[in-house]
Design a protein around this motif. Sequence first.
Motif, PDB file in Angstrom:
ATOM      1  N   GLY A  46       8.587  22.094  24.614  1.00 38.31           N
ATOM      2  CA  GLY A  46       9.301  23.568  24.187  1.00 38.31           C
ATOM      3  C   GLY A  46       7.958  24.430  23.423  1.00 38.31           C
ATOM      4  O   GLY A  46       7.617  24.101  22.759  1.00 38.31           O
ATOM      5  N   LEU A  47       7.842  25.587  23.974  1.00 36.17           N
ATOM      6  CA  LEU A  47       7.068  26.490  23.484  1.00 36.17           C
ATOM      7  C   LEU A  47       7.540  27.885  23.287  1.00 36.17           C
ATOM      8  O   LEU A  47       8.374  28.163  22.705  1.00 36.17           O
ATOM      9  CB  LEU A  47       5.746  26.428  24.667  1.00 36.17           C
ATOM     10  CG  LEU A  47       4.769  25.213  24.854  1.00 36.17           C
ATOM     11  CD1 LEU A  47       3.920  25.448  25.734  1.00 36.17           C
ATOM     12  CD2 LEU A  47       4.277  24.845  23.568  1.00 36.17           C
ATOM     13  N   GLY A  48       6.726  28.779  23.761  1.00 35.98           N
ATOM     14  CA  GLY A  48       7.159  30.264  23.508  1.00 35.98           C
ATOM     15  C   GLY A  48       8.322  30.848  23.667  1.00 35.98           C
ATOM     16  O   GLY A  48       8.869  31.805  23.106  1.00 35.98           O
ATOM     17  N   THR A  49       9.155  30.327  24.441  1.00 34.29           N
ATOM     18  CA  THR A  49      10.412  30.912  24.912  1.00 34.29           C
ATOM     19  C   THR A  49      11.404  30.680  23.721  1.00 34.29           C
ATOM     20  O   THR A  49      12.466  31.369  23.637  1.00 34.29           O
ATOM     21  CB  THR A  49      10.889  30.116  26.073  1.00 34.29           C
ATOM     22  OG1 THR A  49      10.163  30.651  27.231  1.00 34.29           O
ATOM     23  CG2 THR A  49      12.328  30.714  26.578  1.00 34.29           C
ATOM     24  N   THR A  50      10.973  29.641  22.898  1.00 40.09           N
ATOM     25  CA  THR A  50      11.857  29.483  21.854  1.00 40.09           C
ATOM     26  C   THR A  50      11.986  30.784  20.805  1.00 40.09           C
ATOM     27  O   THR A  50      13.258  31.021  20.280  1.00 40.09           O
ATOM     28  CB  THR A  50      11.214  28.200  20.793  1.00 40.09           C
ATOM     29  OG1 THR A  50      10.860  27.270  21.559  1.00 40.09           O
ATOM     30  CG2 THR A  50      12.065  27.833  19.732  1.00 40.09           C
ATOM     31  N   VAL A  51      10.904  31.501  20.596  1.00 35.77           N
ATOM     32  CA  VAL A  51      10.998  32.799  19.914  1.00 35.77           C
ATOM     33  C   VAL A  51      11.883  33.719  20.593  1.00 35.77           C
ATOM     34  O   VAL A  51      12.549  34.341  19.822  1.00 35.77           O
ATOM     35  CB  VAL A  51       9.504  33.323  19.858  1.00 35.77           C
ATOM     36  CG1 VAL A  51       9.370  34.764  19.038  1.00 35.77           C
ATOM     37  CG2 VAL A  51       8.716  32.343  19.113  1.00 35.77           C
ATOM     38  N   VAL A  52      11.671  33.796  21.859  1.00 37.72           N
ATOM     39  CA  VAL A  52      12.787  34.736  22.336  1.00 37.72           C
ATOM     40  C   VAL A  52      14.196  34.114  22.335  1.00 37.72           C
ATOM     41  O   VAL A  52      15.258  34.953  22.124  1.00 37.72           O
ATOM     42  CB  VAL A  52      12.275  34.961  23.819  1.00 37.72           C
ATOM     43  CG1 VAL A  52      13.142  36.046  24.714  1.00 37.72           C
ATOM     44  CG2 VAL A  52      10.887  35.567  24.043  1.00 37.72           C
ATOM     45  N   ALA A  53      14.358  33.121  22.441  1.00 41.86           N
ATOM     46  CA  ALA A  53      15.727  32.635  22.496  1.00 41.86           C
ATOM     47  C   ALA A  53      16.308  32.899  21.292  1.00 41.86           C
ATOM     48  O   ALA A  53      17.499  33.142  20.946  1.00 41.86           O
ATOM     49  CB  ALA A  53      15.710  30.988  22.804  1.00 41.86           C
ATOM     50  N   GLU A  54      15.433  32.604  19.876  1.00 41.60           N
ATOM     51  CA  GLU A  54      15.902  32.656  18.659  1.00 41.60           C
ATOM     52  C   GLU A  54      16.314  34.157  18.523  1.00 41.60           C
ATOM     53  O   GLU A  54      17.251  34.678  17.708  1.00 41.60           O
ATOM     54  CB  GLU A  54      14.910  32.291  17.764  1.00 41.60           C
ATOM     55  CG  GLU A  54      14.900  30.668  17.564  1.00 41.60           C
ATOM     56  CD  GLU A  54      13.752  30.085  16.619  1.00 41.60           C
ATOM     57  OE1 GLU A  54      13.741  28.879  16.736  1.00 41.60           O
ATOM     58  OE2 GLU A  54      13.042  31.031  16.067  1.00 41.60           O
TER      59      GLU A  54
END
Length: 355
Positions: A148-156
């Motif tokens: 898990g990388l940067g898509t985490t920020v967009v998901a949050e």
Amino acid sequence: MKKLINNAEDVTLEQLKGFGLAYDSIDVHLDPNFVCVAGGVKDRVALVSGGGSGHEPLHGGYVGMGMLDAACPGQVFTSPTPDQMVAACKAVNGGKGVLQIVKNYTGDVLNFQMAADILRDEGIEVRNVIIDDDVALKDSLYTAGRRGLGTTVVAEKVCGAAALEGYDLDQLAALCKKVNTFGKSMGMALTSCTTPQNGTPSFELAEDEMEIGIGIHGEPGTTRSKIKSADEVTEILANRILEDEAYTRNLSEWDAEKGDWVDVEVKDIVFQSGDEVIAIVNGMGGTPLSELYTVYAKLAEVAGRHGVKILRNLVGNYITSLEMAGVSITLVKTDDEILRLYDAPVKTPALRWGA
């Protein structure tokens, strides 16, 4: 090792204390450690995430209006424990359930599952959604499947806005899963990083070498080569993301009817000409902002050649690996729903607009 610390064993505790003093909109709880929005959550789904420290501003920096309601920081590069997650979820439970956003690292996945089981036994509905957007590899020492990388920020960000709009728990989980399948990331490093507890670099790179395909826990990448120019590095990362084939995998989800965790087949998207995206050019902790802008300029050019249009962007440090010098690129395909929720007001220590 040169770091602004006191005692290596107290790093997380001391940093949490300072974080709490810096932002009066956030409450910091110790033993177990978690941070949450001051005043709690009322009559809506709560959003909780977490992971090892050392990736700041992830996750605590995204706690606030329009994003996370609570975050659980583990020790540096170490998963938080189930008791932290249970305490955090109880603190922000607004009576409509809790969505836990989980990066795909084995310890995180297992501990968030354990926490969800405990919370359900106590009458709190929970859904866990796993983010696994790293195109560099399919398995690593830290995870089964992609990391898990940067898509985490967009998901949050997107799910935080949706929670404020009144999405119910199942709707919010479905949205988070969509964002995950729409996002792809890849990173590289010019230097390693040093955890305070170990005091030595996590891997060695010669002065003229770089590492492609690194993760955020100081683990080495998939390819080592001589240093290339910023444009060449960007071409490697961007083309790998934009040309990545559809990736099918099984992710663990809670099946309410069966009352058990089940593996559900998930398939991500393939970028196509005409797609519109949110782009993140993310510093790994030790890269000057000016260099990230150089990367972004080339990324925009490469995306344009593929017929992909960048509608929104973030350039800076958003998900780091201590003092590692390097960069990661994230592209998340948008649709009307994702773009509307991404643009909604947010006010956190690390992201804020429209509020």
